[in-house]
Design an enzyme around this catalytic site. Structure first.
Site, short mmCIF file in Angstrom:
data_model
loop_
_atom_site.label_atom_id
_atom_site.label_comp_id
_atom_site.label_asym_id
_atom_site.label_seq_id
_atom_site.Cartn_x
_atom_site.Cartn_y
_atom_site.Cartn_z
N THR A 33 0.82 -1.22 0.00
CA THR A 33 0.00 0.00 0.00
C THR A 33 0.85 1.26 0.00
O THR A 33 2.04 1.24 0.29
CB THR A 33 -0.92 0.02 1.24
N ASP A 34 0.17 2.36 -0.31
CA ASP A 34 0.82 3.67 -0.24
C ASP A 34 0.60 4.23 1.17
O ASP A 34 0.07 3.55 2.05
CB ASP A 34 0.29 4.60 -1.33
N ALA A 35 0.97 5.48 1.38
CA ALA A 35 0.87 6.09 2.71
C ALA A 35 -0.57 6.19 3.20
O ALA A 35 -0.81 6.25 4.41
CB ALA A 35 1.51 7.49 2.69
N GLY A 36 -1.53 6.13 2.28
CA GLY A 36 -2.93 6.21 2.67
C GLY A 36 -3.58 4.86 2.91
O GLY A 36 -4.78 4.79 3.18
N VAL A 38 -3.95 2.53 0.67
CA VAL A 38 -4.57 2.06 -0.57
C VAL A 38 -3.51 1.30 -1.36
O VAL A 38 -2.33 1.67 -1.35
CB VAL A 38 -5.10 3.26 -1.40
#
Length: 154
Positions: A33-36, A38
């Protein structure tokens, strides 16, 4: 743990009215995932690679056999020539996804696959991927009859 208790980590082959296909469950981890939280766009490409590799493995055409020359007339590998990607909706950390891989078209030296990633039966990602069988020197090689037969659902 004996072999009969071992989970089907390579997914499984199945058949329906459209033909043979492969399903691979994939859990989304923090690293995907990314920092969010997602799923990062490149993670979908990795999930598809796993699906293609395990599809081949269950068809009886392992990457190691291709590279060693056991599965074709000379050492070879499938390489990606083209990818068309469609990001439909986000997936998130801890989601359980299913990568489904189907043969779309067989060429002389190539295979085009449709790969769909879904969550709870809803598509989140789709890719059309063309792979070409090439020698270690990079020369395209015709699909062997055994490889063609495996992909054709024989």
């Amino acid at each position: 743990m004996n072999d009969n208790d071992w989970p089907e980590i390579a997914g499984r082959l199945a058949d329906d009215a459209q033909g043979r296909f492969h399903r691979l469950p994939v859990r989304v981890y923090f690293e995907d995932t990314d920092a969010g939280g997602v799923v990062y766009h490149a993670s979908y490409v990795r999930f598809c690679e796993r699906g293609r590799t395990d599809f081949l493995r269950l068809l009886g055409v392992e990457a190691r056999q291709l590279i060693s020359g056991e599965a074709s007339n000379e050492p070879a590998a499938f390489v990606v020539r083209r990818m068309s990607l469609d990001f439909k909706r986000p997936a998130r950390m801890d989601d359980l996804l299913v990568v489904e891989t189907r043969v779309k078209e067989l060429g002389g030296a190539s295979v085009t696959l449709t790969q769909t990633i879904s969550k709870d039966g809803r598509d989140v990602f789709e890719a059309d991927v063309t792979v070409v069988l090439v020698s270690v020197a990079g020369k395209p090689l015709r699909l062997t009859s055994a490889i063609r037969f495996a992909f054709d659902g024989g």
